[in-house]
Scaffold this motif. Structure first.
Motif, PDB file in Angstrom:
ATOM      1  N   SER A 133       0.831  -1.209   0.000  1.00 24.94           N
ATOM      2  CA  SER A 133       0.000   0.000   0.000  1.00 24.94           C
ATOM      3  C   SER A 133       0.863   1.255   0.000  1.00 24.94           C
ATOM      4  N   ASP A 224      -3.237   0.728  -2.402  1.00 24.62           N
ATOM      5  CA  ASP A 224      -3.762   1.684  -1.438  1.00 24.62           C
ATOM      6  C   ASP A 224      -3.951   1.043  -0.064  1.00 24.62           C
ATOM      7  N   GLY A 315      -2.386  -6.931   1.961  1.00 24.44           N
ATOM      8  CA  GLY A 315      -1.738  -5.740   1.438  1.00 24.44           C
ATOM      9  C   GLY A 315      -0.265  -5.933   1.158  1.00 24.44           C
TER      10      GLY A 315
END
Length: 408
Positions: A133, A224, A315
């Motif tokens: 991210s 993100d 992530g």
């Protein structure tokens, strides 16, 4: 640990070893290379070697070293690969005996096998992909695969480099087994709008002459918002398992947590592929973290395993821990008896201490399971005045009391 006992059967049943000699040679010497002049080093005459029918005795193992009786020298007669012979064990050595007859004599010989830089550092996988991210905080760590180098000492793996260093730096951390944990650490915030993909090169370098190296490509896909990395409950787990345990046996369960919620908090466990053998012997449930046995383990081959476990969230943030598995020995090997040398007959007026036979007894089990007790029947039957029949009883002092019986 393998135990070996060489017995000398005398009229009074006492040991008779005349001496020993040691040599050191590098691995991968060509066949026919001279190891050493054993006749000179033991002070033996060449005529004594011939009259005594001198020979090398290695037991049931491969005879890597042979004897040239005409020259009185030891020669390499089989290819010696230190890594295949000893793995990571140091020092690596061959142990055997030089046997002579008329009269019977034995000399112990040790040949140490030293390492040469014949293996290149390599990675199991050619590439590693991360999805990280853009909100990952500076200092976030990402576990990288460790390289494999079968060489030891300075010829083994010495250092890593990571390029370029715009966003990530390389961090190495010493571990209990002497290896290094390899991580890349975020040193500059990521900006997906400026750079969506990042390519890096991890290089592993050994210390041999000349130096050898291997590489792995690292690809980072910038995503993100995932601002918390998973964390293992413990940096080290210990477990025990009996050798010969069946496939599917549960060993232990590792556990990690992640403060993120939703998909960013979903964790996946995996065994680091840095050592192929561990990857084949053990399996981990990617969701529960339970580690189970996936192959056959033998205490006589390895009595401890150190497994690197990784946990990764959706992530791409990750953490690692180590699981040390101690293998418990069971008494699953019988003692074995082999004749080293024996006389077909003896004179009726032979003096005390005359050697009539030499036996080799070994048991691969360890500790008490590998202890061997040797007994001789006190009621020796005589078939006539010139012939004695000896009967030896060998009993194994282990959990199940395996025995082997042998007579000459």
């Amino acid at each position: 640990m393998r135990r070996q006992v060489v017995l000398f059967l005398l009229v009074l049943f006492i040991s008779y070893v005349l001496g020993q000699v040691s040599y050191s040679i590098p691995e991968e010497m060509t066949k026919g290379s001279v190891v050493g002049n054993i006749a000179h080093d033991l002070g033996l005459d060449l005529n004594r070697l011939k009259s005594g029918k001198a020979r090398v005795y290695t037991g049931a193992g491969v005879e890597y070293i042979g004897l040239n009786i005409e020259r009185g020298v030891l020669l390499v007669q089989e290819r010696i690969d230190r890594e295949a012979l000893c793995g990571e064990t140091t020092p690596c050595a061959l142990h055997f005996q030089l046997i002579l007859e008329n009269p019977m004599e034995l000399f112990r010989v040790t040949v140490e096998i030293t390492d040469i830089n014949d293996n290149t550092p390599s990675f199991t996988n050619a590439e590693k992909r991360f999805e990280i991210s853009e909100s990952a905080v500076v200092g976030s760590k990402f576990v990288l695969e460790k390289a494999i180098d079968s060489d030891i000492g300075m010829n083994g793996l010495q250092k890593y480099t990571l390029t370029p260093t715009d966003n990530f730096l390389l961090k190495l951390e010493n571990q209990a087994d002497g290896n290094k944990k390899v991580e890349m650490v975020l040193q500059k915030p990521l900006d997906r709008e400026k750079q969506e993909y990042i390519s890096l090169l991890l290089t592993a370098i050994d210390g041999g002459e000349p130096q050898m190296s291997g590489t792995m490509q690292i690809f980072v896909n910038v995503l993100d918002v995932n601002d918390n990395a998973p964390t293992f409950a413990k940096p080290l787990y210990r477990a025990k398992i009996l050798e010969n345990s069946p496939k599917g046996t549960s060993i232990t369960t590792v556990s990690a947590s992640d403060k993120d919620i939703g998909s960013n908090g979903e964790l996946s466990y995996l065994i680091s592929p840095s050592k192929r053998l561990l990857y084949e012997l053990f399996r981990i449930d990617s969701k529960s973290g339970e580690i189970t046995l996936n192959g056959e383990i033998d205490y006589e081959k390895a009595n401890i395993y150190q497994i690197d476990i990784e946990v990764v969230d959706s992530g791409g943030l990750s953490d690692s821990t180590k699981v040390i598995v101690d293998v418990i020995d069971i008494n699953d090997n019988n003692p074995h008896i082999n004749i080293v040398s024996k006389s077909e007959s003896i004179l009726e007026d032979s003096p005390p201490n005359t050697v009539i036979a030499m036996l080799s007894i070994n048991d691969p089990d360890s500790e008490n399971n590998g202890k061997v007790e040797c007994n001789i029947d006190e009621n020796i039957p005589f078939q006539n005045t010139n012939y004695i029949k000896w009967i030896l009883y060998f009993s194994y002092r282990g959990r199940f009391g395996q025995r082997d019986r042998f007579s000459i």
